[in-house]
Design a protein around this motif. Sequence first.
Motif, short mmCIF file in Angstrom:
data_model
loop_
_atom_site.label_atom_id
_atom_site.label_comp_id
_atom_site.label_asym_id
_atom_site.label_seq_id
_atom_site.Cartn_x
_atom_site.Cartn_y
_atom_site.Cartn_z
N CYS A 166 0.83 -1.20 0.00
CA CYS A 166 0.00 0.00 0.00
C CYS A 166 0.87 1.26 0.00
O CYS A 166 0.61 2.22 -0.75
N MET A 167 1.93 1.24 0.80
CA MET A 167 2.82 2.39 0.86
C MET A 167 3.65 2.53 -0.42
O MET A 167 3.85 3.65 -0.93
N LEU A 168 4.10 1.41 -0.99
CA LEU A 168 4.83 1.45 -2.26
C LEU A 168 3.98 2.10 -3.35
O LEU A 168 4.45 2.95 -4.10
N GLU A 169 2.73 1.68 -3.42
CA GLU A 169 1.84 2.19 -4.45
C GLU A 169 1.55 3.67 -4.25
O GLU A 169 1.53 4.45 -5.21
N ALA A 170 1.36 4.08 -3.00
CA ALA A 170 1.10 5.49 -2.71
C ALA A 170 2.30 6.35 -3.05
O ALA A 170 2.15 7.45 -3.62
N ALA A 171 3.49 5.88 -2.71
CA ALA A 171 4.71 6.64 -3.03
C ALA A 171 4.89 6.75 -4.54
O ALA A 171 5.29 7.80 -5.06
N ARG A 172 4.60 5.67 -5.28
CA ARG A 172 4.70 5.71 -6.74
C ARG A 172 3.71 6.70 -7.33
O ARG A 172 4.07 7.53 -8.18
N ALA A 173 2.48 6.63 -6.87
CA ALA A 173 1.44 7.52 -7.41
C ALA A 173 1.73 8.98 -7.10
O ALA A 173 1.41 9.87 -7.89
N ALA A 174 2.36 9.24 -5.94
CA ALA A 174 2.65 10.61 -5.54
C ALA A 174 3.91 11.16 -6.19
O ALA A 174 4.21 12.35 -6.06
N GLY A 175 4.67 10.29 -6.84
CA GLY A 175 5.90 10.74 -7.48
C GLY A 175 7.04 10.99 -6.51
O GLY A 175 7.94 11.79 -6.80
N ALA A 176 7.03 10.32 -5.37
CA ALA A 176 8.14 10.45 -4.42
C ALA A 176 9.43 9.98 -5.07
O ALA A 176 9.45 8.97 -5.78
N GLY A 177 10.51 10.70 -4.81
CA GLY A 177 11.76 10.38 -5.46
C GLY A 177 12.36 9.05 -5.04
O GLY A 177 12.97 8.35 -5.86
N ARG A 178 12.20 8.70 -3.78
CA ARG A 178 12.78 7.45 -3.29
C ARG A 178 12.07 7.00 -2.03
O ARG A 178 11.62 7.83 -1.23
N LEU A 179 11.98 5.69 -1.85
CA LEU A 179 11.45 5.10 -0.63
C LEU A 179 12.54 4.25 0.00
O LEU A 179 13.10 3.36 -0.66
N VAL A 180 12.87 4.53 1.25
CA VAL A 180 13.81 3.73 2.02
C VAL A 180 12.99 2.97 3.06
O VAL A 180 12.17 3.57 3.75
N TYR A 181 13.20 1.65 3.14
CA TYR A 181 12.33 0.85 4.01
C TYR A 181 13.14 -0.04 4.94
O TYR A 181 14.27 -0.43 4.65
#
Length: 354
Positions: free
Chosen positions: A126-141
């Motif tokens: 859910c968070m991956l998809e939200a970050a992708r849709a929002a155009g976030a530059g990078r996700l660190v998990y």
Amino acid sequence: MADTSVYQQTCAQLRQSPRRWLVTGAAGFIGSHLVETLLQLGQTVRGLDNFSTGHRHNLAQVRDSVGQQAWRRFTLLEGDIRDAAACASACAGADIVLHQAALGSVPRSLREPQLYHDVNLGGFVCMLEAARAAGAGRLVYASSSAIYGDHPGLPKVEAAIGEPLSPYALSKRANELYAQLYGRCYGTEAVGLRYFNVFGPRQDPLGAYAAVIPRWLAAMLAGDTVRINGDGSTSRDFCYVANAVQANLLAATSVQRQAVNEVFNVAVNGRTSLLQLHAAMQAMVMEVRPGQQAPAPLHGGFRDGDVRHSQADISRAARLLGYAPTHELREGLRQTVAWYAAQQGATVAGGTQA
């Protein structure tokens, strides 16, 4: 102390060019330390937490630490990472997402596997998809050393993993696979950090699933008996929380293309047995509590799902991220003991177990 020039340069660059950050699990142990450091660096930070394991008093301590002016750059959204609308709202406008929200604890995952699937895996997607849709530059998990499972090799290298020994471990491995898949299919950027037994101030000492260092510290400072699982030969690579914060900021800002959509060990390349840990902690407690009662520890059985020995090879993180731990075990323990001694009798919390 290792050369920290890359991290120092990263912090200086962030001060010069602030970014907008989302920290999930912001009221938790590691999450609150990330919020604190980012605010101290002049960043704008949004937090997302449902307070299932995080605590409001962790954020209150961050506020007191950074001061009111810096605190005005922080906003909190109360929501669940399983809620697509909450994730979308949290990610909106974020340049970087630091995803710490998850359920820890191997033993609890063995008792509640469906819950761990729903939160740690469903919430992650859910968070991956939200970050992708929002155009976030990078996700660190946040990933975990539990991924190494039954692989016997030491020290642990990222490319050699075994079979998972718990639903918790499996959920973290699935996170890594999903992050890599999103990179291939959608061109997103994600970096996974395999935490090795992170400890430090604000880690929850209470409850059946508390991590070993805060649980033992609470008992030692109260003069109570400590329980050791197994014969005490079990070993871990204990990592002070400041090292985990450093790894997150380096992973979030690295321009090394080889680091994108990869995973890295976060530890100090040390190996300490539970008996050695107990002796070191007891000696430090006696320094801050002269005359404190120190009963001999009791030994119980080994816990199901636990890896017997763990030690990280951190050379890959050093080479590609510039990671250089600032705190070895004893230095981190000394600061942690002092903090818990000062907080004794209060509710101090926010745990994440790796």
